[in-house]
Design a protein around this motif. Sequence first.
Motif, short mmCIF file in Angstrom:
data_model
loop_
_atom_site.label_atom_id
_atom_site.label_comp_id
_atom_site.label_asym_id
_atom_site.label_seq_id
_atom_site.Cartn_x
_atom_site.Cartn_y
_atom_site.Cartn_z
N GLN A 742 -37.67 -25.10 -11.45
CA GLN A 742 -37.12 -24.80 -12.96
C GLN A 742 -35.99 -25.68 -13.20
N SER A 743 -35.43 -26.52 -12.15
CA SER A 743 -34.45 -27.53 -12.58
C SER A 743 -34.88 -28.61 -13.30
N ALA A 744 -36.09 -28.95 -13.26
CA ALA A 744 -36.62 -30.23 -13.80
C ALA A 744 -36.58 -30.06 -15.32
N GLY A 745 -35.89 -30.92 -15.85
CA GLY A 745 -35.81 -30.98 -17.34
C GLY A 745 -35.68 -32.57 -17.97
N GLY A 746 -35.22 -32.60 -18.93
CA GLY A 746 -35.00 -34.05 -19.62
C GLY A 746 -33.73 -34.71 -19.21
N GLU A 747 -32.74 -33.73 -18.67
CA GLU A 747 -31.64 -34.54 -18.23
C GLU A 747 -31.73 -35.15 -16.90
N LYS A 748 -30.62 -36.10 -16.67
CA LYS A 748 -30.43 -37.14 -15.65
C LYS A 748 -29.93 -36.21 -14.39
N TRP A 749 -30.72 -36.41 -13.09
CA TRP A 749 -29.99 -35.31 -11.95
C TRP A 749 -29.41 -36.29 -10.92
N VAL A 750 -28.63 -35.67 -10.18
CA VAL A 750 -28.17 -36.35 -9.00
C VAL A 750 -28.59 -35.49 -8.13
N ASP A 751 -29.60 -35.80 -7.20
CA ASP A 751 -30.28 -35.03 -6.23
C ASP A 751 -29.66 -35.46 -4.84
N HIS A 752 -28.81 -34.39 -4.45
CA HIS A 752 -28.10 -34.32 -3.29
C HIS A 752 -29.02 -33.78 -2.17
N LYS A 753 -29.53 -34.48 -1.26
CA LYS A 753 -30.18 -33.86 -0.10
C LYS A 753 -29.54 -34.50 1.33
N PRO A 754 -28.77 -33.35 1.85
CA PRO A 754 -28.24 -33.76 3.23
C PRO A 754 -29.01 -34.30 4.19
N THR A 755 -28.72 -35.13 5.19
CA THR A 755 -29.72 -35.74 6.20
C THR A 755 -29.89 -34.59 7.04
N SER A 756 -29.23 -33.53 7.22
CA SER A 756 -29.65 -32.56 7.96
C SER A 756 -30.73 -31.50 7.85
N ASN A 757 -30.93 -31.81 6.61
CA ASN A 757 -32.38 -30.94 6.10
C ASN A 757 -33.76 -31.76 6.70
N LEU A 758 -34.63 -30.66 6.52
CA LEU A 758 -35.93 -30.94 7.15
C LEU A 758 -37.02 -31.10 6.32
N ASP A 759 -37.77 -31.88 6.70
CA ASP A 759 -39.10 -32.22 5.73
C ASP A 759 -40.20 -30.99 6.01
N LEU A 760 -40.23 -30.12 4.99
CA LEU A 760 -41.22 -29.03 5.27
C LEU A 760 -42.72 -29.25 4.98
N ASP A 761 -42.91 -30.45 4.04
CA ASP A 761 -44.26 -30.73 3.62
C ASP A 761 -44.99 -29.85 2.93
N THR A 762 -44.37 -28.90 2.33
CA THR A 762 -44.84 -27.73 1.76
C THR A 762 -44.43 -27.53 0.35
N VAL A 763 -44.98 -26.64 -0.44
CA VAL A 763 -44.52 -26.49 -1.74
C VAL A 763 -43.18 -26.04 -1.92
N MET A 764 -42.07 -25.68 -0.58
CA MET A 764 -40.67 -25.49 -0.95
C MET A 764 -39.98 -26.80 -1.11
N GLN A 765 -40.81 -27.71 -1.29
CA GLN A 765 -39.99 -29.11 -1.28
C GLN A 765 -40.09 -29.48 -2.69
N PRO A 766 -39.40 -29.26 -3.77
CA PRO A 766 -39.43 -29.42 -5.25
C PRO A 766 -39.04 -31.02 -5.71
N ILE A 767 -39.90 -31.44 -6.59
CA ILE A 767 -39.86 -32.68 -6.94
C ILE A 767 -39.09 -32.88 -8.35
N ILE A 768 -37.88 -33.53 -8.27
CA ILE A 768 -37.31 -33.70 -9.55
C ILE A 768 -37.40 -35.33 -9.97
N PRO A 769 -38.26 -35.58 -10.95
CA PRO A 769 -38.66 -36.94 -11.31
C PRO A 769 -37.58 -37.88 -12.00
N ASN A 770 -36.55 -37.23 -12.83
CA ASN A 770 -35.51 -38.28 -13.39
C ASN A 770 -34.25 -37.65 -12.58
N ALA A 771 -34.13 -38.36 -11.41
CA ALA A 771 -33.13 -37.91 -10.55
C ALA A 771 -32.79 -39.20 -9.67
#
Length: 872
Positions: A742-771
């Motif tokens: 729901q956070s995907a929109g027309g604005e430009k985002w700063v996607d802050h993903k800490p290095t400690s996060n795990l890659d789940l390779d599931t739908v729980m990994q949202p994609i923000i195109p303009n970030a």
Amino acid sequence: MQRPGKGKTPRRHGPKKASNTEKDPVGVYCRIRPLGGEDEECCVEMISSSTIQLHAPDGLKANRNGEYKETQYSFKKVFGINTTQMELFEDVARPLVEDLIHCKNGLLFTYGVTGSGKTFTMTGSPGEGGLLPRSLDMLFNSIGPFQAKRFVFKPDDKNGMEIQGQVDALLERQKRDSQPLVPKTPSSRQKTDPEFADMISSEEACKSDSVDEDCCYSVFVSYIEVYNNYIYDLLEDAPFDPIRPKWLGGGTPVRNNEFIPPQSKILREDQNHNMYVAGCTEVEVKSTEEAFEVFWKGQKKRRIANTQLNRESSRSHSVFTVKLAQAPLDADGDHILQDKNQVNVSQLCLVDLAGSERTSRTRAEGSRLREAGNINQSLMTLRTCMEVLRENQMCGTNRMVPYRDSKVTHLFKNYFDGEGKVRMIVCVNPKADDYDETMLVMRFAEMTQEVEVARPVDRPICGLAAGRRHRNQAFKDELSRRLEDRGGPSNAVDDPALLNMIIESLPAVPPCELVDPADDQTLQRLIEVLERRHRMRQMMTEQVNKTANTLSSKLQQLDGQLNAKETILHEQRSKMGEKEKVITNQRTEIERLEKKSKTLEYKIDILQKTTEMYEQDKRSLQQELETREQRLHRELSEKRRMEQRMQGMVTDTKHKWEKECERRVNAKQLEMQNKLWVKDEKLKQLKAIVTESSSSSCPTEHSDKPDRPSRERDRILAQKRSASPSPLPTAPPVHPRHRRSQSAGGEKWVDHKPTSNLDLDTVMQPIIPNAIKVSAPNEKALSKCHKYVLRHQELASDGEIETKLIKGNVFKTRGGGQAVQFTDIETLKQQCPSALSRKRRSGSGEGPAQIEDIENRAPVSSTPGYQKRRKP
């Protein structure tokens, strides 16, 4: 015997505030002290004999116009650095001594900054006597031949004088001589102090020519000091008592290493409303040497100290009072007139004020700081009194003058009210360091000149004829001359007693009255008697001549012997003259050594006082150091006890929390084991159901109940299930796809993903195109975007990984930076279908078909679990 009369201090007749009373301004003089060194900067310049100019030193800031401010001050007379003590005395103190002899009071005080030469001006030094010794010398040179005997005038302890008769005075003198333990007044017959003898040379000695010779005079001196606004008598002798504590130098007793100050005196008002010091010692003196010896005795007790600005700084105001009592002679010019109304008492007060000082320059501490505060306070009170007097006289006001705020002003309030002349000598040190203090002194002196004091009136003239003493002395001289001229009975006619004795030894002359012309017997008897008398006279004359010849021969013999003795005596005198020369040389040497000894004694006294003050300061500092050390030890011991107590508390708390943590860990382990066992049981049941359904479709498979899997296998299954559960064989394959956040929109985002996060390779990994993806926020990335999102992962209660998207708006701050205001939180959580069966009760009626439907359902990501708006 006549009653003793009582004298009183003269007062001006008539009201003090009469409009026709003549007034004179306070005489203010200025004396400039020479500089201590040639390289010192000078800030005072003498322009004329009555004007000086002050200019700011080079180190002082300029005024608003950018130029140094120069001020000029005018006085009655200015004395430069080359002025001698004699010149200063002739212009300032001599008129006051003349007024003292003519029954008028006077006040002379020195004022200035510490180290400006006030004490030198008042006292002087060997070879350069100050105003005080010169005033005493002029007074005694003037009234010396006309002084009364001791104890004829006697103070009554009420600021007055009593006149005693000759008999009472004689008894007083005999009483004093019979008590050797009582301290006596110094005798004028003693040898002159060599130090004082060098103060005033014979060429500089002066006297007053207008002394009333028909009066008898007596001089009394007293010496007090005002220290810390308390009055102390410097001439008071404390009797020695072995029981009481010993007294140190300067009149200060010590008891148990504690200084006990001497008893202070109080001010009182006599019957004529004049102020005086009650119980003050008044010593009768008969010569200049006696008076100066009394002054020197009190000077040794005066409080002085060593400061940063003056090595011998006066720490008190000293007042040396010279009181002159005089009474006229009777009509015969032989004895003092016993009339108390004809007795006059006048006094001259010579005041050496302590110098004003700034504690920032003297660096005074302790008692020195307290002394400086009291000195400055008393001088400030003097300035205030002068200002109020000036305001009352110039503006016509009737403000009360605050004399009682200080002992100095309260003691001399009668002088400012018109009881005598007031003279002030302002001493100035021209060095640049004293510029600020000198400026204040000049302002006070300029203001004091505008204060007017009523002019004292002349005393009433005695009604007796003048020249009584001269006539009486001439009669005595003539009588003495006649007695010396007689020498003995050389002529019988001149001696009536001897003539009568001779006449009585001769025969008596018979009566020679003739009645009858024929009477021959009467004449015959007369002739016989006269012949006998003539013979007796001849015999007496021969005897006298014989005795005279014998006496003459004896006198000639005695003359011869006397001549011989005179020859011998002449020889002895010549030898004695030579010895006298030797003795004179030795006496000169002794006087020189005595003078040197006196100077050394004075220096020793000063050093002893300085040493005592240093020792006192040392004791006080030692006591303070000991007190601080004890306080430090107490604080250290208290700190140690506190540390020990805190360590005990920390240890007890640590043990307590260790036990509590161990208890909680054990409880949590037990709870987790129970939950894991429940999960295992549920999995077994689910496995059994699946197996039964499989066995029904495939009868060839083994239908026995499977054994309980091991804990290691369960742990592996849990890990696989938490990452991404595998679909059942019977369910259709589920393709992993990414859902749009729901956070995907027309604005430009700063996607802050800490290095400690795990890659789940599931739908729980949202994609923000303009970030812009970052692992840590930075100012460069924030400046290019309008939105901000933070990915946060945490472990849920069921063991699944929960992802939270914390969103916010980026805006610019006033300082030029960027700030983030969080507005929303979106929760993404993956749920396993088997999790629904865990909530089923053991007694529920759900069948295997329902469980299978849940198990075969595709995984669904939860829409934002909750969205919570937060204020920045």
